[in-house]
Design a protein around this motif. Structure first.
Motif, PDB file in Angstrom:
ATOM      1  N   GLN A   1     117.141  51.471  -4.219  1.00  0.00           N
ATOM      2  CA  GLN A   1     116.608  50.168  -3.843  1.00  0.00           C
ATOM      3  C   GLN A   1     115.141  50.035  -4.234  1.00  0.00           C
ATOM      4  O   GLN A   1     114.701  48.978  -4.669  1.00  0.00           O
ATOM      5  CB  GLN A   1     116.798  49.965  -2.335  1.00  0.00           C
ATOM      6  N   GLY A   2     114.365  51.087  -4.030  1.00  0.00           N
ATOM      7  CA  GLY A   2     112.982  51.112  -4.500  1.00  0.00           C
ATOM      8  C   GLY A   2     111.979  50.357  -3.675  1.00  0.00           C
ATOM      9  O   GLY A   2     110.776  50.602  -3.765  1.00  0.00           O
ATOM     10  N   PHE A   3     112.427  49.408  -2.851  1.00  0.00           N
ATOM     11  CA  PHE A   3     111.568  48.579  -2.013  1.00  0.00           C
ATOM     12  C   PHE A   3     112.309  48.300  -0.716  1.00  0.00           C
ATOM     13  O   PHE A   3     113.520  48.067  -0.714  1.00  0.00           O
ATOM     14  CB  PHE A   3     111.256  47.251  -2.714  1.00  0.00           C
ATOM     15  N   GLY A   4     111.565  48.332   0.391  1.00  0.00           N
ATOM     16  CA  GLY A   4     112.173  47.990   1.676  1.00  0.00           C
ATOM     17  C   GLY A   4     111.145  47.370   2.594  1.00  0.00           C
ATOM     18  O   GLY A   4     109.936  47.569   2.429  1.00  0.00           O
ATOM     19  N   ARG A   5     111.639  46.612   3.553  1.00  0.00           N
ATOM     20  CA  ARG A   5     110.731  46.029   4.550  1.00  0.00           C
ATOM     21  C   ARG A   5     111.432  46.036   5.900  1.00  0.00           C
ATOM     22  O   ARG A   5     112.649  45.935   5.989  1.00  0.00           O
ATOM     23  CB  ARG A   5     110.319  44.609   4.169  1.00  0.00           C
ATOM     24  N   VAL A   6     110.635  46.171   6.948  1.00  0.00           N
ATOM     25  CA  VAL A   6     111.194  46.215   8.297  1.00  0.00           C
ATOM     26  C   VAL A   6     110.163  45.656   9.266  1.00  0.00           C
ATOM     27  O   VAL A   6     108.960  45.903   9.129  1.00  0.00           O
ATOM     28  CB  VAL A   6     111.601  47.655   8.689  1.00  0.00           C
ATOM     29  N   ALA A   7     110.627  44.881  10.258  1.00  0.00           N
ATOM     30  CA  ALA A   7     109.777  44.402  11.333  1.00  0.00           C
ATOM     31  C   ALA A   7     109.673  45.483  12.395  1.00  0.00           C
ATOM     32  O   ALA A   7     110.668  46.120  12.744  1.00  0.00           O
ATOM     33  CB  ALA A   7     110.347  43.119  11.935  1.00  0.00           C
ATOM     34  N   VAL A   8     108.488  45.706  12.921  1.00  0.00           N
ATOM     35  CA  VAL A   8     108.319  46.717  13.958  1.00  0.00           C
ATOM     36  C   VAL A   8     108.991  46.232  15.244  1.00  0.00           C
ATOM     37  O   VAL A   8     109.182  45.027  15.457  1.00  0.00           O
ATOM     38  CB  VAL A   8     106.835  47.036  14.214  1.00  0.00           C
ATOM     39  N   ASP A   9     109.351  47.181  16.104  1.00  0.00           N
ATOM     40  CA  ASP A   9     109.959  46.801  17.376  1.00  0.00           C
ATOM     41  C   ASP A   9     108.874  46.529  18.423  1.00  0.00           C
ATOM     42  O   ASP A   9     107.677  46.493  18.108  1.00  0.00           O
ATOM     43  CB  ASP A   9     110.977  47.853  17.828  1.00  0.00           C
ATOM     44  N   ARG A  10     109.272  46.340  19.663  1.00  0.00           N
ATOM     45  CA  ARG A  10     108.311  45.963  20.716  1.00  0.00           C
ATOM     46  C   ARG A  10     107.256  47.024  20.957  1.00  0.00           C
ATOM     47  O   ARG A  10     106.189  46.742  21.498  1.00  0.00           O
ATOM     48  CB  ARG A  10     109.062  45.663  22.022  1.00  0.00           C
ATOM     49  N   GLU A  11     107.540  48.256  20.588  1.00  0.00           N
ATOM     50  CA  GLU A  11     106.570  49.332  20.760  1.00  0.00           C
ATOM     51  C   GLU A  11     105.840  49.641  19.460  1.00  0.00           C
ATOM     52  O   GLU A  11     105.143  50.654  19.358  1.00  0.00           O
ATOM     53  CB  GLU A  11     107.270  50.579  21.300  1.00  0.00           C
ATOM     54  N   GLY A  12     106.010  48.789  18.472  1.00  0.00           N
ATOM     55  CA  GLY A  12     105.296  48.956  17.211  1.00  0.00           C
ATOM     56  C   GLY A  12     105.945  49.922  16.244  1.00  0.00           C
ATOM     57  O   GLY A  12     105.351  50.259  15.216  1.00  0.00           O
ATOM     58  N   ARG A  13     107.163  50.349  16.521  1.00  0.00           N
ATOM     59  CA  ARG A  13     107.789  51.387  15.711  1.00  0.00           C
ATOM     60  C   ARG A  13     108.506  50.816  14.482  1.00  0.00           C
ATOM     61  O   ARG A  13     109.066  49.728  14.532  1.00  0.00           O
ATOM     62  CB  ARG A  13     108.796  52.171  16.551  1.00  0.00           C
ATOM     63  N   TYR A  14     108.479  51.603  13.406  1.00  0.00           N
ATOM     64  CA  TYR A  14     109.229  51.271  12.196  1.00  0.00           C
ATOM     65  C   TYR A  14     109.883  52.543  11.665  1.00  0.00           C
ATOM     66  O   TYR A  14     109.483  53.659  12.005  1.00  0.00           O
ATOM     67  CB  TYR A  14     108.306  50.669  11.115  1.00  0.00           C
ATOM     68  N   ARG A  15     110.896  52.379  10.800  1.00  0.00           N
ATOM     69  CA  ARG A  15     111.584  53.537  10.228  1.00  0.00           C
ATOM     70  C   ARG A  15     112.270  53.144   8.925  1.00  0.00           C
ATOM     71  O   ARG A  15     112.876  52.085   8.838  1.00  0.00           O
ATOM     72  CB  ARG A  15     112.628  54.082  11.208  1.00  0.00           C
ATOM     73  N   PHE A  16     112.134  54.018   7.918  1.00  0.00           N
ATOM     74  CA  PHE A  16     112.791  53.823   6.627  1.00  0.00           C
ATOM     75  C   PHE A  16     113.572  55.077   6.243  1.00  0.00           C
ATOM     76  O   PHE A  16     113.179  56.195   6.593  1.00  0.00           O
ATOM     77  CB  PHE A  16     111.766  53.563   5.513  1.00  0.00           C
ATOM     78  N   ARG A  17     114.639  54.859   5.471  1.00  0.00           N
ATOM     79  CA  ARG A  17     115.394  55.941   4.843  1.00  0.00           C
ATOM     80  C   ARG A  17     115.150  55.841   3.341  1.00  0.00           C
ATOM     81  O   ARG A  17     115.414  54.802   2.734  1.00  0.00           O
ATOM     82  CB  ARG A  17     116.883  55.790   5.141  1.00  0.00           C
ATOM     83  N   THR A  18     114.636  56.905   2.738  1.00  0.00           N
ATOM     84  CA  THR A  18     114.295  56.866   1.323  1.00  0.00           C
ATOM     85  C   THR A  18     114.360  58.284   0.752  1.00  0.00           C
ATOM     86  O   THR A  18     115.111  59.112   1.270  1.00  0.00           O
ATOM     87  CB  THR A  18     112.908  56.211   1.133  1.00  0.00           C
ATOM     88  N   ILE A  19     113.601  58.561  -0.303  1.00  0.00           N
ATOM     89  CA  ILE A  19     113.510  59.917  -0.838  1.00  0.00           C
ATOM     90  C   ILE A  19     112.086  60.438  -0.693  1.00  0.00           C
ATOM     91  O   ILE A  19     111.129  59.645  -0.611  1.00  0.00           O
ATOM     92  CB  ILE A  19     113.927  59.991  -2.328  1.00  0.00           C
ATOM     93  N   ARG A  20     111.976  61.742  -0.621  1.00  0.00           N
ATOM     94  CA  ARG A  20     110.645  62.349  -0.677  1.00  0.00           C
ATOM     95  C   ARG A  20     110.021  61.948  -1.999  1.00  0.00           C
ATOM     96  O   ARG A  20     110.645  62.073  -3.059  1.00  0.00           O
ATOM     97  CB  ARG A  20     110.765  63.871  -0.592  1.00  0.00           C
ATOM     98  N   PRO A  21     108.793  61.400  -1.982  1.00  0.00           N
ATOM     99  CA  PRO A  21     108.221  60.903  -3.233  1.00  0.00           C
ATOM    100  C   PRO A  21     108.029  62.018  -4.256  1.00  0.00           C
ATOM    101  O   PRO A  21     107.839  63.185  -3.908  1.00  0.00           O
ATOM    102  CB  PRO A  21     106.875  60.304  -2.797  1.00  0.00           C
ATOM    103  N   VAL A  22     108.078  61.618  -5.522  1.00  0.00           N
ATOM    104  CA  VAL A  22     107.955  62.571  -6.631  1.00  0.00           C
ATOM    105  C   VAL A  22     106.771  62.166  -7.502  1.00  0.00           C
ATOM    106  O   VAL A  22     106.339  61.010  -7.489  1.00  0.00           O
ATOM    107  CB  VAL A  22     109.250  62.599  -7.480  1.00  0.00           C
TER     108      VAL A  22
END
Length: 209
Positions: free
Chosen positions: A117-138
């Motif tokens: 996918q190369g690009f992702g976006r997510v809204a933080v939750d009520r406690e400000g948390r975010y999370r992505f699934r991706t690859i370790r950068p190279v």
């Protein structure tokens, strides 16, 4: 196995969608007066010209296609203000190259693997948390491994920066990383520790809102 994968993806995306509409600051998640703002860094030349059809928090699945190359990684953290209060309504974006070092961008020849996918976006939750699934950068030519990060609130762009891998030998040769002072390096350079079927990096973001 397929059911397990769908469940994991549903949980990830469900948490990403907890905040549906912009809002202002929530009650404090932790009172930490005097927090240092996360350092800014250049956006770089490969921010998407046009956003992909799939922009969710799972970069290892582009539409219905799974990406199986590279080392799977979770990138997670919180977005807070200088007082440690969750910046509710903030949206975190990340973008990076694929395992072969290519971006989804005409400036890089649009050579990235279409499954990544190369690009992702997510809204933080009520406690400000975010999370992505991706690859370790190279690494790729001229750059140490990194992930680009941007934080927005409504129409405002609050921060653009880059996340680095702690202990990577390419850091000392990277011009952008070397320009950071010691505190800046500590803020942007995080360990990618073994976690389940891959690695995980925790990247707290502090915004001078």
């Amino acid at each position: 196995m397929a059911t397990s994968a769908r469940t994991r993806r549903s949980l990830l995306l469900g948490s990403a969608a907890l905040i549906a509409a912009p809002a202002w600051l929530s009650p404090a998640v932790a009172q930490k007066p005097g927090l240092r703002p996360t350092p800014r860094q250049t956006e770089g030349p490969f921010y998407p010209v046009a956003l992909p059809a799939d922009t969710d928090a799972d970069l290892l699945r582009n539409g219905q296609v799974n990406y199986g190359k590279g080392q799977a990684a979770w990138i997670e953290g919180t977005v807070v203000d200088l007082d440690g209060r969750a910046l509710q309504g903030a949206v975190v974006e990340i973008w990076q190259c694929d395992e072969a070092g290519h971006y989804h961008h005409p400036g890089d020849g649009n050579r990235a693997d279409p499954a990544f996918q190369g690009f992702g976006r997510v809204a933080v939750d009520r406690e400000g948390r975010y999370r992505f699934r991706t690859i370790r950068p190279v690494p790729y030519s001229g750059r140490t491994p990194h992930i680009h990060v941007k934080v927005r609130l409504d129409r405002m762009e609050l921060l653009t920066t880059q996340l680095y891998v702690q202990g990577d030998p390419g850091n000392e040769r990277d011009g952008l990383w070397r320009r950071l002072d010691e505190a800046g390096r500590m803020a942007l350079t995080r360990p990618f520790a073994p976690d389940g079927d891959g690695v995980k990096a925790t990247f707290p973001i502090v915004i001078q809102a």
